[in-house]
Design a protein around this motif. Structure first.
Motif, short mmCIF file in Angstrom:
data_model
loop_
_atom_site.label_atom_id
_atom_site.label_comp_id
_atom_site.label_asym_id
_atom_site.label_seq_id
_atom_site.Cartn_x
_atom_site.Cartn_y
_atom_site.Cartn_z
N LYS A 129 0.81 -1.23 0.00
CA LYS A 129 0.00 0.00 0.00
C LYS A 129 0.84 1.27 0.00
N LYS A 130 2.08 1.18 0.44
CA LYS A 130 2.92 2.39 0.51
C LYS A 130 3.47 2.82 -0.85
N TYR A 131 3.23 2.02 -1.88
CA TYR A 131 3.74 2.34 -3.21
C TYR A 131 2.63 2.89 -4.10
N ASP A 132 2.76 4.16 -4.49
CA ASP A 132 1.76 4.80 -5.35
C ASP A 132 1.72 4.19 -6.76
#
Length: 95
Positions: free
Chosen positions: A28-31
């Motif tokens: 989730k931390k990767y756009d």
């Protein structure tokens, strides 16, 4: 009679659930990554679990390569820490 594949799948189910939750949370931390899907590819005695991510926001191949390495390293360490190395050997990550 239970086949080796059925036995393998039953044995791997708790690890699959744990691994899936972690990879979803960690990614989730990767756009550059969108939705994740998981497919199972059975063989005679085992099966592979393929975790694929949708690519979004026009990420470059270099950026995706770095993300892949970070996720792979994290999931290998997570699997060792939680005793699910056998599952990790049959898990594949595709970006």
């Amino acid at each position: 009679m239970i086949t080796n594949l059925e036995r393998f799948k039953r044995e791997m189910e708790p690890a699959r659930q744990l691994y899936t939750r972690e990879i979803q949370d960690f990614s989730k931390k990767y756009d550059a990554l969108g939705e994740m899907s998981m497919e199972e590819f059975p063989d005679i005695d085992t099966q592979d679990y393929i975790f694929s991510f949708e690519k979004v926001n026009g990420a470059s191949e270099e950026e995706l390569d770095e993300i892949y390495i970070e996720i792979s390293n994290h999931m290998e360490e997570f699997s060792r820490t939680h005793g699910i190395e056998k599952f990790c050997q049959n898990a594949r990550i595709w970006l």
